[in-house]
Design an enzyme around this catalytic site. Sequence first.
Site: not given
Length: 262
Positions: A173, A95, A89, A16, A91
């Site tokens: 990454y 963004e 969480d 989400d 990551e």
Amino acid sequence: MIGDPGVDFGNTYYNDHHFHFGYFIYTAAVIGYLDPAWAVANKDYVNTLVRDIANPSSQDRYFPVYRAFDWYHGHSWAHGLYESYDGKDEESTSEDSMSAYALKMWGRTVGDANMEARGNLQLAITARSIQSYFLYTSDNAIQPSNFIENKVSGILFENKIDHTTYFGTNIEYIQGIHMIPLLPSSTLTRTKRFVTEEWNKYFSRGRADAVAGGWKGLLYANLAITDPVTSFNFFNTENFDPGWLDGGASKTWYLAWAAGLS
């Protein structure tokens, strides 16, 4: 957007990431700035996206108050309506901050001073939270001392920190998911000191050159925050490989970005 598996409507998994709506809101801000008539014609639609992720009013009958952003923690959570042993969480802090910047810029484009102010406030709080909990300079005294040399959290859960990603363990990454996308607001969240320490830890001495694909371009674009000349020269070469750009970036933008930071 390289590397992010957040939405896969073809399967049962749906993470989400409502703050990803920021991509659409920011794009609308740019288009609307260039074409004011478009902004007028599409204002209600874009404002609905804003209400979905950053509705400030409990009087709104259709959307929750700040669906993604947690004012107590100072950042958003990327999590759907499913159980997780380690809690919610996040990551991709880049963004998250991008979505706040998008609110600011859409508010400015359509002349909504209150929305622009809310975006400024959210962006400022996000920057402080990110520098405390996600991006670590050597003097960070908040996270465990044996973890801060990782330089980034990777994935920060409510109950743990995991220096990895949901889509792979390559160091570009793990570090890069906190860089993308690079926007003017990135210099607020990613300080020169942090970028220098991260670069020296993982990507200096030719190590960035060994990275493949769009991540390589991202690393060199991020370097512009602390070394814009090297970054600009990387992109301004006849031998530049377009394969070093991820799908959401362009050589023109990265050249302008590096030049603007010089």
